[in-house]
Design a protein around this motif. Structure first.
Motif, PDB file in Angstrom:
ATOM      1  N   ILE A  82       0.627  -1.401   0.222  1.00  0.00           N
ATOM      2  CA  ILE A  82      -0.073   0.266   0.591  1.00  0.00           C
ATOM      3  C   ILE A  82       0.603   1.249  -0.371  1.00  0.00           C
ATOM      4  CG2 ILE A  82      -1.254   0.989   1.762  1.00  0.00           C
ATOM      5  CD1 ILE A  82      -2.976  -1.340   2.420  1.00  0.00           C
ATOM      6  N   GLY A  83       0.301   2.139  -0.612  1.00  0.00           N
ATOM      7  CA  GLY A  83       0.945   3.031  -1.453  1.00  0.00           C
ATOM      8  C   GLY A  83       0.148   4.703  -0.254  1.00  0.00           C
ATOM      9  N   ARG A  84       0.586   5.573   0.866  1.00  0.00           N
ATOM     10  CA  ARG A  84      -0.164   6.479   0.993  1.00  0.00           C
ATOM     11  C   ARG A  84       0.097   7.842   0.974  1.00  0.00           C
ATOM     12  NH1 ARG A  84      -3.372   5.748   6.558  1.00  0.00           N
ATOM     13  NH2 ARG A  84      -4.441   7.261   6.424  1.00  0.00           N
ATOM     14  N   LEU A  85      -0.608   8.933   0.038  1.00  0.00           N
ATOM     15  CA  LEU A  85       0.014  10.235   1.145  1.00  0.00           C
ATOM     16  C   LEU A  85      -1.246  10.612   2.019  1.00  0.00           C
ATOM     17  CD1 LEU A  85       1.867   8.867  -1.982  1.00  0.00           C
ATOM     18  CD2 LEU A  85       1.244  11.914  -1.873  1.00  0.00           C
ATOM     19  N   LEU A 103      14.747   8.146  -2.213  1.00  0.00           N
ATOM     20  CA  LEU A 103      14.049   7.394  -3.187  1.00  0.00           C
ATOM     21  C   LEU A 103      14.519   6.299  -3.012  1.00  0.00           C
ATOM     22  CD1 LEU A 103      13.704   9.552  -6.450  1.00  0.00           C
ATOM     23  CD2 LEU A 103      11.969   8.150  -5.566  1.00  0.00           C
ATOM     24  N   ALA A 104      15.826   5.777  -2.866  1.00  0.00           N
ATOM     25  CA  ALA A 104      16.483   4.609  -2.615  1.00  0.00           C
ATOM     26  C   ALA A 104      15.239   3.894  -1.560  1.00  0.00           C
ATOM     27  CB  ALA A 104      18.054   4.583  -2.113  1.00  0.00           C
ATOM     28  N   LEU A 105      15.649   4.796  -0.141  1.00  0.00           N
ATOM     29  CA  LEU A 105      15.017   3.755   0.905  1.00  0.00           C
ATOM     30  C   LEU A 105      13.513   3.483   0.435  1.00  0.00           C
ATOM     31  CD1 LEU A 105      15.844   5.905   3.968  1.00  0.00           C
ATOM     32  CD2 LEU A 105      16.019   3.070   3.834  1.00  0.00           C
ATOM     33  N   ALA A 106      12.420   4.350  -0.202  1.00  0.00           N
ATOM     34  CA  ALA A 106      11.588   3.823  -0.494  1.00  0.00           C
ATOM     35  C   ALA A 106      11.877   2.573  -1.480  1.00  0.00           C
ATOM     36  CB  ALA A 106      10.419   5.032  -1.686  1.00  0.00           C
ATOM     37  N   ALA A 107      12.539   2.185  -2.514  1.00  0.00           N
ATOM     38  CA  ALA A 107      12.647   1.872  -2.953  1.00  0.00           C
ATOM     39  C   ALA A 107      12.711   0.203  -2.932  1.00  0.00           C
ATOM     40  CB  ALA A 107      13.316   2.100  -4.640  1.00  0.00           C
ATOM     41  N   GLY A 108      13.845   0.622  -1.956  1.00  0.00           N
ATOM     42  CA  GLY A 108      14.236  -1.066  -1.500  1.00  0.00           C
ATOM     43  C   GLY A 108      15.297  -1.089  -1.688  1.00  0.00           C
ATOM     44  N   ARG A 109      16.575  -0.360  -2.420  1.00  0.00           N
ATOM     45  CA  ARG A 109      17.872   0.017  -3.069  1.00  0.00           C
ATOM     46  C   ARG A 109      18.909   0.891  -2.179  1.00  0.00           C
ATOM     47  NH1 ARG A 109      16.420   0.535  -9.491  1.00  0.00           N
ATOM     48  NH2 ARG A 109      14.262   1.080  -8.519  1.00  0.00           N
ATOM     49  N   GLY A 110      18.410  -0.189  -0.837  1.00  0.00           N
ATOM     50  CA  GLY A 110      20.487   0.793  -0.025  1.00  0.00           C
ATOM     51  C   GLY A 110      19.158   2.382   0.734  1.00  0.00           C
ATOM     52  N   GLY A 111      20.393   3.267   0.398  1.00  0.00           N
ATOM     53  CA  GLY A 111      20.424   4.541   1.112  1.00  0.00           C
ATOM     54  C   GLY A 111      20.166   5.247   2.696  1.00  0.00           C
ATOM     55  N   ALA A 153       5.189  15.820  -4.232  1.00  0.00           N
ATOM     56  CA  ALA A 153       5.118  14.847  -5.600  1.00  0.00           C
ATOM     57  C   ALA A 153       6.605  13.694  -6.129  1.00  0.00           C
ATOM     58  CB  ALA A 153       6.266  15.933  -6.542  1.00  0.00           C
ATOM     59  N   LEU A 154       7.272  13.815  -4.677  1.00  0.00           N
ATOM     60  CA  LEU A 154       8.026  13.497  -4.705  1.00  0.00           C
ATOM     61  C   LEU A 154       7.716  12.383  -3.649  1.00  0.00           C
ATOM     62  CD1 LEU A 154      10.705  12.613  -4.753  1.00  0.00           C
ATOM     63  CD2 LEU A 154      11.478  13.654  -1.885  1.00  0.00           C
ATOM     64  N   THR A 155       7.218  12.693  -2.937  1.00  0.00           N
ATOM     65  CA  THR A 155       6.517  11.810  -1.544  1.00  0.00           C
ATOM     66  C   THR A 155       5.396  10.205  -2.605  1.00  0.00           C
ATOM     67  OG1 THR A 155       6.247  12.980   0.508  1.00  0.00           O
ATOM     68  CG2 THR A 155       4.724  11.181   0.215  1.00  0.00           C
ATOM     69  N   LEU A 156       4.727  10.929  -3.478  1.00  0.00           N
ATOM     70  CA  LEU A 156       3.773  10.302  -4.374  1.00  0.00           C
ATOM     71  C   LEU A 156       4.865   9.702  -5.840  1.00  0.00           C
ATOM     72  CD1 LEU A 156       1.045  10.799  -5.992  1.00  0.00           C
ATOM     73  CD2 LEU A 156       2.127  11.808  -7.795  1.00  0.00           C
ATOM     74  N   LEU A 157       6.172   9.860  -5.316  1.00  0.00           N
ATOM     75  CA  LEU A 157       6.494   8.995  -6.624  1.00  0.00           C
ATOM     76  C   LEU A 157       7.263   8.207  -5.842  1.00  0.00           C
ATOM     77  CD1 LEU A 157       9.092   8.575  -9.673  1.00  0.00           C
ATOM     78  CD2 LEU A 157      10.324  10.440  -8.482  1.00  0.00           C
ATOM     79  N   MET A 158       7.647   8.322  -4.499  1.00  0.00           N
ATOM     80  CA  MET A 158       8.398   7.496  -3.592  1.00  0.00           C
ATOM     81  C   MET A 158       6.817   6.405  -3.419  1.00  0.00           C
ATOM     82  SD  MET A 158      10.362   9.816  -0.815  1.00  0.00           S
ATOM     83  CE  MET A 158      10.279   8.717   0.430  1.00  0.00           C
ATOM     84  N   ALA A 159       5.904   6.902  -3.337  1.00  0.00           N
ATOM     85  CA  ALA A 159       4.946   5.948  -3.103  1.00  0.00           C
ATOM     86  C   ALA A 159       4.631   4.975  -3.949  1.00  0.00           C
ATOM     87  CB  ALA A 159       3.858   7.208  -2.216  1.00  0.00           C
ATOM     88  N   THR A 160       5.197   5.390  -5.048  1.00  0.00           N
ATOM     89  CA  THR A 160       4.063   4.860  -6.232  1.00  0.00           C
ATOM     90  C   THR A 160       6.020   3.830  -6.463  1.00  0.00           C
ATOM     91  OG1 THR A 160       4.531   6.724  -7.466  1.00  0.00           O
ATOM     92  CG2 THR A 160       2.399   6.013  -6.747  1.00  0.00           C
ATOM     93  N   LEU A 167      -3.193   2.495  -3.919  1.00  0.00           N
ATOM     94  CA  LEU A 167      -2.854   3.916  -3.611  1.00  0.00           C
ATOM     95  C   LEU A 167      -3.755   4.761  -3.178  1.00  0.00           C
ATOM     96  CD1 LEU A 167       0.001   5.915  -4.125  1.00  0.00           C
ATOM     97  CD2 LEU A 167      -1.357   6.674  -6.211  1.00  0.00           C
ATOM     98  N   LEU A 168      -3.014   4.799  -1.872  1.00  0.00           N
ATOM     99  CA  LEU A 168      -3.992   5.705  -0.759  1.00  0.00           C
ATOM    100  C   LEU A 168      -4.197   7.411  -0.361  1.00  0.00           C
ATOM    101  CD1 LEU A 168      -4.989   2.766   2.187  1.00  0.00           C
ATOM    102  CD2 LEU A 168      -6.054   3.461  -0.375  1.00  0.00           C
TER     103      LEU A 168
END
Ligand SMILES: Nc1ncnc2c1ncn2[C@@H]1O[C@H](COP(=O)(O)OP(=O)(O)O)[C@@H](O)[C@H]1O
Ligand SMILES: [Mg+2]
Length: 261
Positions: A82-85, A103-111, A153-160, A167-168
């Protein structure tokens, strides 16, 4: 994709503060459905999102996400689907970390103090470029320096970024100035469409409620009082929507932030 069957939730049961926030709500969202939600203050809109996210367990009923019964799954187990804003642009990203780290954290790719791979960084840059607000040139700046609209806008990208099953969006443009809100809304529309996401969007903007998505829900006093899609929705005007609300709820739509255009 989302199947809610007869859920109810009462807060502070048995006390003077007892409040039945949602009452026997059932809702079925097909894959790719994008439903907007309007309703009076305190109608239970955010509580419905909290129930879906697993912020609490409901008193009765069940919730299925992509065929899986999540009714008694804790929040952290649902979070990856679930992505939520929220309305507040300060929620959902870490101000002290850079754009690329977030972004890396949100994507699960380090950070988190770990190395971000060059290929991932280029991938993030490309996705930021698509937002079209210049963030691709600020990837090593802390998120705390961004404006509310940029941050949302960044949070939207991170959530998706990991294509959530659901997406909520809880009035995610309500704290932005009108021009920025429009920009974030059209971004929302594009990201949902391009990723074929299933989405619920709470809004107090009657025009957005009809403009975005394929379905509109109206809530009042803990219930879904109207659910309109297809040609009927296509033909609907803001005036029709308010009139239908009056018929469904038996009163005027009462929301102190309501926007009619
Ligand atoms: N954690 C809680 N504890 C007690 N009451 C709550 C809680 N969350 C929501 N409520 C109450 O439930 C009702 C619905 O709230 P909410 O879902 O936030 O409404 P809205 O439709 O404006 O998002 C309100 O009366 C609110 O005060
Ligand atoms: Mg709310």
């Amino acid at each position: 994709m989302l199947n809610i069957k007869h859920i109810s939730k009462t807060f502070n049961s048995g006390t003077v503060n007892e409040k039945q926030a949602i009452t026997d709500i059932s809702l079925h969202l097909k894959e790719g459905d994008f439903a907007t939600i309007i309703g009076s203050n305190g109608a239970g809109k955010s509580t419905l999102f909290n129930a879906i996210s697993g912020d609490f367990f409901t008193d009765s009923g069940s919730i299925y996400l992509d065929g899986e019964d999540v009714t008694f799954k804790p929040q952290h187990k649902r979070a990856k689907f679930i992505g939520r804003l929220y309305q507040d642009p300060m929620r959902g990203s870490a101000p002290g970390m850079t754009i690329e780290e977030n972004l890396a954290l949100a994507a699960g790719r380090g950070g988190w103090f770990s190395h971000i791979k060059k290929s991932d960084r280029e991938d993030f840059r490309e996705q930021l470029r698509l937002l079209d607000i210049g963030l691709e040139n600020r990837m090593t700046q802390p998120v705390g320096l961004l404006s509310g609209g940029q941050r949302q806008a960044l949070t939207l990208l991170m959530a998706t970024v990991n294509k959530p099953k659901l997406l909520l969006l809880d009035e995610h443009t309500a704290a932005l100035d009108p021009a920025t809100a429009d920009k974030v809304l059209s971004l929302t529309e594009r990201i949902v469409r391009e990723n074929k996401l299933t989405c619920l969007m709470i809004t107090h903007n009657m025009h957005s409620a009809l403009e975005l998505g394929n379905r509109v829900l109206m809530m009042d006093a803990g219930r879904i009082v109207l659910d309109i899609e297809g040609q009927e929705r296509e033909d609907l005007t803001v005036e029709d929507l308010l009139a239908k609300f009056r018929m469904g709820a038996g009163k005027q739509l009462d929301n102190d932030r309501i926007l009619l255009s």
